[in-house]
Design a protein around this motif. Sequence first.
Motif, short mmCIF file in Angstrom:
data_model
loop_
_atom_site.label_atom_id
_atom_site.label_comp_id
_atom_site.label_asym_id
_atom_site.label_seq_id
_atom_site.Cartn_x
_atom_site.Cartn_y
_atom_site.Cartn_z
N ILE A 265 0.83 -1.20 0.00
CA ILE A 265 0.00 0.00 0.00
C ILE A 265 0.87 1.25 0.00
CG2 ILE A 265 -1.67 1.34 1.36
CD1 ILE A 265 -2.88 -1.05 -0.11
N GLY A 266 2.00 1.21 0.72
CA GLY A 266 2.91 2.36 0.73
C GLY A 266 3.42 2.68 -0.66
N SER A 267 3.80 1.64 -1.40
CA SER A 267 4.29 1.84 -2.76
C SER A 267 3.17 2.33 -3.68
CB SER A 267 4.87 0.53 -3.30
OG SER A 267 5.33 0.68 -4.62
N MET A 268 1.99 1.70 -3.58
CA MET A 268 0.88 2.05 -4.48
C MET A 268 0.27 3.41 -4.16
SD MET A 268 0.62 -0.21 -6.82
CE MET A 268 2.41 -0.01 -6.77
N PHE A 269 0.23 3.77 -2.88
CA PHE A 269 -0.31 5.09 -2.52
C PHE A 269 0.63 6.18 -3.01
CE2 PHE A 269 -4.04 6.46 -0.33
CZ PHE A 269 -3.80 7.77 0.06
N SER A 270 1.94 5.90 -2.96
CA SER A 270 2.92 6.85 -3.53
C SER A 270 2.67 7.01 -5.03
CB SER A 270 4.34 6.33 -3.28
OG SER A 270 4.60 6.20 -1.91
N PHE A 271 2.35 5.91 -5.69
CA PHE A 271 2.03 5.92 -7.12
C PHE A 271 0.81 6.80 -7.39
CE2 PHE A 271 -0.85 3.64 -10.12
CZ PHE A 271 -0.20 3.91 -11.31
N PHE A 272 -0.27 6.62 -6.59
CA PHE A 272 -1.49 7.40 -6.78
C PHE A 272 -1.28 8.88 -6.49
CE2 PHE A 272 -3.88 3.31 -5.97
CZ PHE A 272 -4.45 3.25 -7.22
N GLU A 377 -13.98 -15.32 17.31
CA GLU A 377 -13.84 -14.33 18.38
C GLU A 377 -12.76 -13.30 18.09
OE1 GLU A 377 -11.29 -17.92 19.58
OE2 GLU A 377 -13.26 -17.56 18.69
N LEU A 378 -11.92 -13.56 17.06
CA LEU A 378 -10.88 -12.60 16.69
C LEU A 378 -11.16 -11.93 15.34
CD1 LEU A 378 -7.61 -14.55 17.69
CD2 LEU A 378 -8.76 -12.72 18.94
N GLY A 379 -12.38 -12.11 14.82
CA GLY A 379 -12.71 -11.55 13.50
C GLY A 379 -12.53 -10.06 13.43
N GLY A 380 -13.01 -9.33 14.45
CA GLY A 380 -12.87 -7.88 14.45
C GLY A 380 -11.43 -7.44 14.61
N ALA A 381 -10.69 -8.17 15.46
CA ALA A 381 -9.29 -7.80 15.72
C ALA A 381 -8.42 -7.98 14.48
CB ALA A 381 -8.75 -8.63 16.88
N THR A 382 -8.57 -9.11 13.78
CA THR A 382 -7.77 -9.33 12.57
C THR A 382 -8.19 -8.38 11.46
OG1 THR A 382 -9.25 -11.14 11.92
CG2 THR A 382 -7.23 -11.76 13.04
N SER A 383 -9.48 -8.08 11.37
CA SER A 383 -9.96 -7.12 10.36
C SER A 383 -9.40 -5.73 10.65
CB SER A 383 -11.49 -7.08 10.35
OG SER A 383 -12.03 -8.35 10.05
N SER A 384 -9.32 -5.38 11.94
CA SER A 384 -8.73 -4.10 12.32
C SER A 384 -7.26 -4.05 11.92
CB SER A 384 -8.84 -3.88 13.83
OG SER A 384 -10.18 -3.72 14.22
N ALA A 385 -6.55 -5.17 12.16
CA ALA A 385 -5.12 -5.22 11.83
C ALA A 385 -4.89 -5.00 10.34
CB ALA A 385 -4.52 -6.54 12.28
N VAL A 386 -5.73 -5.65 9.51
CA VAL A 386 -5.63 -5.46 8.05
C VAL A 386 -5.76 -3.98 7.71
CG1 VAL A 386 -6.83 -5.85 5.85
CG2 VAL A 386 -6.41 -7.77 7.40
N ASN A 387 -6.75 -3.32 8.29
CA ASN A 387 -7.00 -1.90 7.99
C ASN A 387 -5.96 -0.97 8.59
OD1 ASN A 387 -9.74 -1.38 6.48
ND2 ASN A 387 -10.13 -3.10 7.86
N VAL A 388 -5.45 -1.31 9.79
CA VAL A 388 -4.42 -0.48 10.42
C VAL A 388 -3.14 -0.50 9.60
CG1 VAL A 388 -2.85 -0.33 12.40
CG2 VAL A 388 -5.30 -0.59 12.78
N PHE A 389 -2.71 -1.70 9.17
CA PHE A 389 -1.48 -1.79 8.37
C PHE A 389 -1.69 -1.12 7.00
CE2 PHE A 389 -0.33 -4.90 11.55
CZ PHE A 389 1.05 -4.72 11.66
N HIS A 390 -2.89 -1.17 6.47
CA HIS A 390 -3.24 -0.49 5.22
C HIS A 390 -3.09 1.02 5.40
CE1 HIS A 390 -5.77 -0.45 1.41
NE2 HIS A 390 -5.74 0.83 1.75
N GLN A 391 -3.72 1.54 6.46
CA GLN A 391 -3.73 2.98 6.70
C GLN A 391 -2.34 3.51 7.02
OE1 GLN A 391 -6.28 4.90 6.29
NE2 GLN A 391 -5.67 6.83 7.23
#
Length: 442
Positions: A265-272, A377-391
């Motif tokens: 995402i860092g590389s692609m956001f730099s591209f955008f 029971e970890l669905g929200g936590a792993t989904s948050s991690a995906v979005n946090v690392f994205h952001q």
Amino acid sequence: MKYKFGIILPIILISYFLILLDNSVVFTSTVQIASSLHMTSQSVAWITNIYALVFGSLLLLGGRLGDLYGRKPIFLTGLVIFTLFSLLVGLAPNGLFIIVMRAFQGIGSAILAPTSLALLLDTYEGKKREKAISFYGVTAGLGASVGLIIGGLVTTFYSWRLGFLINVPLGILLILLTIFFVPNTNSQVHSHLDYIGSILSVLAILSLVNAINGTGHKGLFIAIFVVLLVIFLFREVRIDNPIMPMAIFKDQERVSAYIARFFYIGSMFSFFFLVPQVLQKYYGFTPLLSAFGFMPETIPQFLFGMLQSKLSSKYKNENLLLFGTIVTLLGVLMLFGLDLKYGYTISVALPMIVIGIGQGFSFGPLTVSGVANTPKELGGATSSAVNVFHQLGSSILLSLVVTLTAGIANVITAYHYQTLLMSLLMLVPLLMAINIKRLHHK
């Protein structure tokens, strides 16, 4: 094999698309917003910065709320907040008002982004889940580039306000569909919210994003972030109801996917962010024309993203991810290697096609691996991690690329070094994709 997903998947995908769309619409609307509301360049920058600050800092909390209190009520809360404050942003009478409303809009987005993915994980299983996540990945990839085009269109031919007001009827429709079609489910975690951990996580990420996007005291904010992060992690491993359960990092595939997503995402956001500037500064494109200049990337990304979603039932996820990262790296290397003097078609459009194909094959598999082997029971936590690392990948690495090339006045020279840095960043997702493939062949 054909799957019937019902109405829940469209609800999830449209809500996620609106979040991404709303973020990138601002990029091509900034000049008109500043003129319309009599804002300075510094104050108008806060329209983007405040959204990024709030969105990034509340992602962990937003995802965990769904684990604790049920997906449907939290998802509905996010939709209501996002829709209401989209309306108020679109009706903003002055600069201060729009900045404050964008902050509240960021709260809605921080709830919706992780909860939408967690809702997907709760609803679908097995190959059906992988295919649904592939569609989610296609949506993630398209949001930014389509937002540039829509922002350019509404700003040029109507008003920047439409870019936000369009969320209102769609948001109301999504609220009604959620009420009637998304089932109520009991929370998977029977404990109370970790309030202290929530505050620490918000303050830590707030400090980090401010160190990246703020105008001063960056060293101080980085120091504050490090201290808060250490306290936060020390607390999270010692309590029974952490806001970020350390169990999400015990799976090597998920950790590899988080690292890959951060750098991809860092590389692609730099591209955008950087390529539209080159189109305008070197080739003389207008803002609208530079937005349409991304069509050679947007169209292949959509087409090959859809193809990837079909192939996901035939080919292993790790193979599709490895192929996608290799193709994306080749496209970025083409941007680096082709001199701008050869013209837009050869030097920019051709690499864009290759990058679009790579993105189409990468976003879905990255998300699949990011939530691999996740218990409910970890669905929200792993989904948050995906979005946090994205952001964080988009914020930190874009700032790094911009900072390292800020002192280069010549457009061609700066672009040369920027694309080199983007290529180096893309090596990490490739290594992580190789590692994920290795893990599946143990």
